[in-house]
Design a protein around this motif. Structure first.
Motif, PDB file in Angstrom:
ATOM      1  N   VAL A  12       0.839  -1.204   0.000  1.00 21.91           N
ATOM      2  CA  VAL A  12       0.000   0.000   0.000  1.00 21.91           C
ATOM      3  C   VAL A  12       0.875   1.255   0.000  1.00 21.91           C
ATOM      4  O   VAL A  12       2.031   1.223   0.414  1.00 21.91           O
ATOM      5  N   ARG A  13       0.276   2.366  -0.462  1.00 23.07           N
ATOM      6  CA  ARG A  13       1.047   3.614  -0.577  1.00 23.07           C
ATOM      7  C   ARG A  13       0.751   4.579   0.571  1.00 23.07           C
ATOM      8  O   ARG A  13       1.161   5.748   0.520  1.00 23.07           O
ATOM      9  N   CYS A  14       0.064   4.132   1.607  1.00 25.76           N
ATOM     10  CA  CYS A  14      -0.245   5.001   2.750  1.00 25.76           C
ATOM     11  C   CYS A  14       1.059   5.590   3.306  1.00 25.76           C
ATOM     12  O   CYS A  14       2.009   4.866   3.601  1.00 25.76           O
ATOM     13  N   GLY A  15       1.061   6.918   3.463  1.00 25.84           N
ATOM     14  CA  GLY A  15       2.261   7.601   3.938  1.00 25.84           C
ATOM     15  C   GLY A  15       2.669   7.178   5.339  1.00 25.84           C
ATOM     16  O   GLY A  15       3.855   7.191   5.680  1.00 25.84           O
ATOM     17  N   TYR A  16       1.692   6.789   6.149  1.00 25.24           N
ATOM     18  CA  TYR A  16       2.003   6.394   7.533  1.00 25.24           C
ATOM     19  C   TYR A  16       2.615   4.992   7.573  1.00 25.24           C
ATOM     20  O   TYR A  16       3.389   4.671   8.472  1.00 25.24           O
ATOM     21  N   PHE A  17       2.251   4.152   6.598  1.00 25.16           N
ATOM     22  CA  PHE A  17       2.908   2.844   6.457  1.00 25.16           C
ATOM     23  C   PHE A  17       4.342   3.050   5.990  1.00 25.16           C
ATOM     24  O   PHE A  17       5.288   2.444   6.509  1.00 25.16           O
ATOM     25  N   ARG A  18       4.523   3.956   5.025  1.00 22.41           N
ATOM     26  CA  ARG A  18       5.827   4.103   4.375  1.00 22.41           C
ATOM     27  C   ARG A  18       6.810   4.957   5.172  1.00 22.41           C
ATOM     28  O   ARG A  18       8.005   4.922   4.889  1.00 22.41           O
ATOM     29  N   ASP A  19       6.321   5.745   6.147  1.00 24.73           N
ATOM     30  CA  ASP A  19       7.294   6.592   6.866  1.00 24.73           C
ATOM     31  C   ASP A  19       8.084   5.792   7.908  1.00 24.73           C
ATOM     32  O   ASP A  19       9.096   6.273   8.450  1.00 24.73           O
ATOM     33  N   GLY A  20       7.608   4.604   8.205  1.00 22.04           N
ATOM     34  CA  GLY A  20       8.390   3.720   9.086  1.00 22.04           C
ATOM     35  C   GLY A  20       8.293   4.026  10.570  1.00 22.04           C
ATOM     36  O   GLY A  20       8.848   3.278  11.381  1.00 22.04           O
ATOM     37  N   VAL A  21       7.609   5.113  10.953  1.00 30.24           N
ATOM     38  CA  VAL A  21       7.559   5.473  12.377  1.00 30.24           C
ATOM     39  C   VAL A  21       6.145   5.704  12.927  1.00 30.24           C
ATOM     40  O   VAL A  21       5.902   5.507  14.122  1.00 30.24           O
ATOM     41  N   SER A  22       5.221   6.113  12.057  1.00 33.14           N
ATOM     42  CA  SER A  22       3.863   6.418  12.543  1.00 33.14           C
ATOM     43  C   SER A  22       3.147   5.150  12.984  1.00 33.14           C
ATOM     44  O   SER A  22       3.538   4.039  12.621  1.00 33.14           O
ATOM     45  N   ALA A  23       2.046   5.337  13.742  1.00 30.17           N
ATOM     46  CA  ALA A  23       1.209   4.195  14.105  1.00 30.17           C
ATOM     47  C   ALA A  23       0.669   3.568  12.827  1.00 30.17           C
ATOM     48  O   ALA A  23       0.094   4.254  11.983  1.00 30.17           O
ATOM     49  N   CYS A  24       0.881   2.274  12.672  1.00 28.16           N
ATOM     50  CA  CYS A  24       0.409   1.579  11.468  1.00 28.16           C
ATOM     51  C   CYS A  24       0.263   0.095  11.783  1.00 28.16           C
ATOM     52  O   CYS A  24       1.255  -0.603  11.961  1.00 28.16           O
ATOM     53  N   ASN A  25      -0.994  -0.343  11.846  1.00 27.64           N
ATOM     54  CA  ASN A  25      -1.261  -1.762  12.156  1.00 27.64           C
ATOM     55  C   ASN A  25      -0.712  -2.706  11.108  1.00 27.64           C
ATOM     56  O   ASN A  25      -0.463  -3.877  11.386  1.00 27.64           O
ATOM     57  N   ARG A  26      -0.568  -2.223   9.895  1.00 28.89           N
ATOM     58  CA  ARG A  26      -0.090  -3.065   8.807  1.00 28.89           C
ATOM     59  C   ARG A  26       1.410  -3.341   8.973  1.00 28.89           C
ATOM     60  O   ARG A  26       1.877  -4.451   8.781  1.00 28.89           O
ATOM     61  N   ARG A  27       2.153  -2.298   9.321  1.00 26.10           N
ATOM     62  CA  ARG A  27       3.607  -2.436   9.490  1.00 26.10           C
ATOM     63  C   ARG A  27       3.960  -2.930  10.878  1.00 26.10           C
ATOM     64  O   ARG A  27       4.897  -3.717  11.060  1.00 26.10           O
ATOM     65  N   SER A  28       3.197  -2.460  11.858  1.00 24.35           N
ATOM     66  CA  SER A  28       3.523  -2.752  13.251  1.00 24.35           C
ATOM     67  C   SER A  28       2.218  -3.125  13.985  1.00 24.35           C
ATOM     68  O   SER A  28       1.559  -2.257  14.564  1.00 24.35           O
ATOM     69  N   PRO A  29       1.828  -4.411  13.917  1.00 20.55           N
ATOM     70  CA  PRO A  29       0.526  -4.833  14.433  1.00 20.55           C
ATOM     71  C   PRO A  29       0.244  -4.323  15.848  1.00 20.55           C
ATOM     72  O   PRO A  29       1.102  -4.399  16.726  1.00 20.55           O
ATOM     73  N   GLY A  30      -0.964  -3.743  16.018  1.00 15.40           N
ATOM     74  CA  GLY A  30      -1.373  -3.266  17.336  1.00 15.40           C
ATOM     75  C   GLY A  30      -0.983  -1.829  17.620  1.00 15.40           C
ATOM     76  O   GLY A  30      -1.351  -1.275  18.661  1.00 15.40           O
ATOM     77  N   SER A  31      -0.278  -1.178  16.690  1.00 15.51           N
ATOM     78  CA  SER A  31       0.196   0.187  16.976  1.00 15.51           C
ATOM     79  C   SER A  31      -0.864   1.243  16.679  1.00 15.51           C
ATOM     80  O   SER A  31      -0.706   2.410  17.041  1.00 15.51           O
TER      81      SER A  31
END
Ligand SMILES: Cc1cc2nc3c(=O)[nH]c(=O)nc-3n(C[C@H](O)[C@H](O)[C@H](O)COP(=O)(O)OP(=O)(O)OC[C@H]3O[C@@H](n4cnc5c(N)ncnc54)[C@H](O)[C@@H]3O)c2cc1C
Length: 327
Positions: A117-136
């Motif tokens: 996905v192209r979501c900026g919060y997924f791609r920035d590596g630090v924001s809350a993102c359940n896809r990149r970091s489950p439960g965040s």
């Protein structure tokens, strides 16, 4: 700098063996998604298994009309293939609307299906993102969600849109994804391959660890059909869809005999609009019919704030695309 191992596989079995369970190793195709995400530090695979020399780079047309596409066929070769552009214009047009010439020359069929996905919060590596970091959590809820977020198929856990154009066309055409893995071969229907985020957005598709896509088989085209892809976006090229429509129509004797409709840019997976297809079938191909189908396609759509305009835009994409097919 994070070190990683590079392995070049000579066969599918060699590639599968190079990804033992729990290793975190991944396949490298064209690299246009994977290397970006590594540079952004969003994914950190300890080993890349290069699958560019497996010979999965052929397109075969069967006598019954189906088409087998090797996983490593590039987006350019697929779009420019004579049979594809003649018989499945919706697929050619979708591919050519994606990315840029240079990217399409590298991007592969399987890589496109598996792009992130192209979501900026997924791609920035630090924001809350359940896809990149489950439960965040999900920073896009109440955040910047205008461009690449869905109004269909999302949850509060994740509502990032599936970014592919090619997949929207394949969802409309109908296809089967062929998979090989440590436990043998299996097939998955295209529309079952991508998963809705639900409460587990980190699980994006039906592939298990170590499994490789070997090829995709397109269903035979509908007899006497016309098809087209329409992509609406903020600028005319090199931009992901705000809303897109893949449509296939069979019109005979002033009536719609058959219809296939799929949507992109507005949904969390390549979105086959089956209920809208039912509205079209048996009706005259008029703007009023198309508007009724479009309204049904977006029943249950949800605005997350900035992306609410996609509910109207997506319907316009359907009506305009279908109208172009009967003009
Ligand atoms: C700037 C930019 C703009 C873009 N614009 C668009 C656009 O408008 N529309 C659009 O549709 N796309 C767009 N894309 C996405 C592009 O289409 C994808 O990056 C590309 O299709 C991915 O293919 P690849 O071969 O490079 O995959 P890779 O980057 O090599 O792989 C992607 C993922 O798939 C896995 N993988 C690859 N092949 C296999 C296989 N055979 N079996 C199992 N796993 C596999 C990899 O491990 C990785 O996880 C854009 C990309 C960029 C960088």
């Amino acid at each position: 700098m994070r070190n990683f191992e590079y392995v070049r596989a000579g066969s599918a079995d060699e590639a599968i063996a190079a990804i033992p369970a729990g290793s975190g190793a991944v396949y490298l195709a064209g690299g246009t998604t994977l290397l970006d995400l590594m540079k952004l530090d969003v994914v950190r695979p300890p080993r890349l298994v290069d699958i560019n020399r497996l010979g999965f780079d052929r397109i075969e047309v069967f006598d019954d009309g189906r088409v087998r596409i090797g996983a490593m066929v590039t987006n350019t070769d697929l779009a420019r293939h004579d049979h594809i552009s003649r018989v499945y214009p919706v697929l050619s047009q979708a591919l050519l609307s994606g990315a840029s010439t240079q990217l399409r020359n590298k991007a592969t069929t399987a890589g496109n299906i598996l792009q992130a996905v192209r979501c900026g919060y997924f791609r920035d590596g630090v924001s809350a993102c359940n896809r990149r970091s489950p439960g965040s959590g999900c920073a896009a809820l109440g955040g910047a969600n205008r461009n690449v977020h869905a109004v269909l198929g999302g949850t509060d856990a994740c509502f990032a849109a599936h970014p592919s154009d090619m997949c929207v066309a394949m969802a409309a055409i109908g296809a089967t994804i062929h998979i090989r893995g440590p436990r043998g071969d299996r097939d998955v229907a295209f529309t079952d391959f991508h998963l809705l985020p639900g409460a587990t957005p980190w699980k994006q598709h039906a592939l298990d660890e170590g499994e490789i896509i070997t090829h995709v088989t397109l269903d035979a085209p509908l007899a006497h059909s016309r098809s087209a892809y329409l992509k609406l976006r903020d600028r005319a090229s090199y931009q992901f869809a705000l809303a897109s429509s893949a449509a296939i129509l069979v019109v005979d004797g002033g009536m719609i005999r058959d219809a296939r409709l799929a949507l992109g840019g507005v949904a969390t997976k390549p979105w086959r609009a089956v209920d809208a297809e039912a509205v079209l079938k048996g009706q005259p191909p008029t703007v009023q019919t198309f508007q009724r189908a479009a309204a049904v396609a977006f029943e249950g759509a949800r605005s997350y704030g900035q992306n609410g305009f996609k509910i109207a835009l997506g319907q316009q994409a359907i009506v305009r695309n279908l109208s172009s097919l009967v003009a």
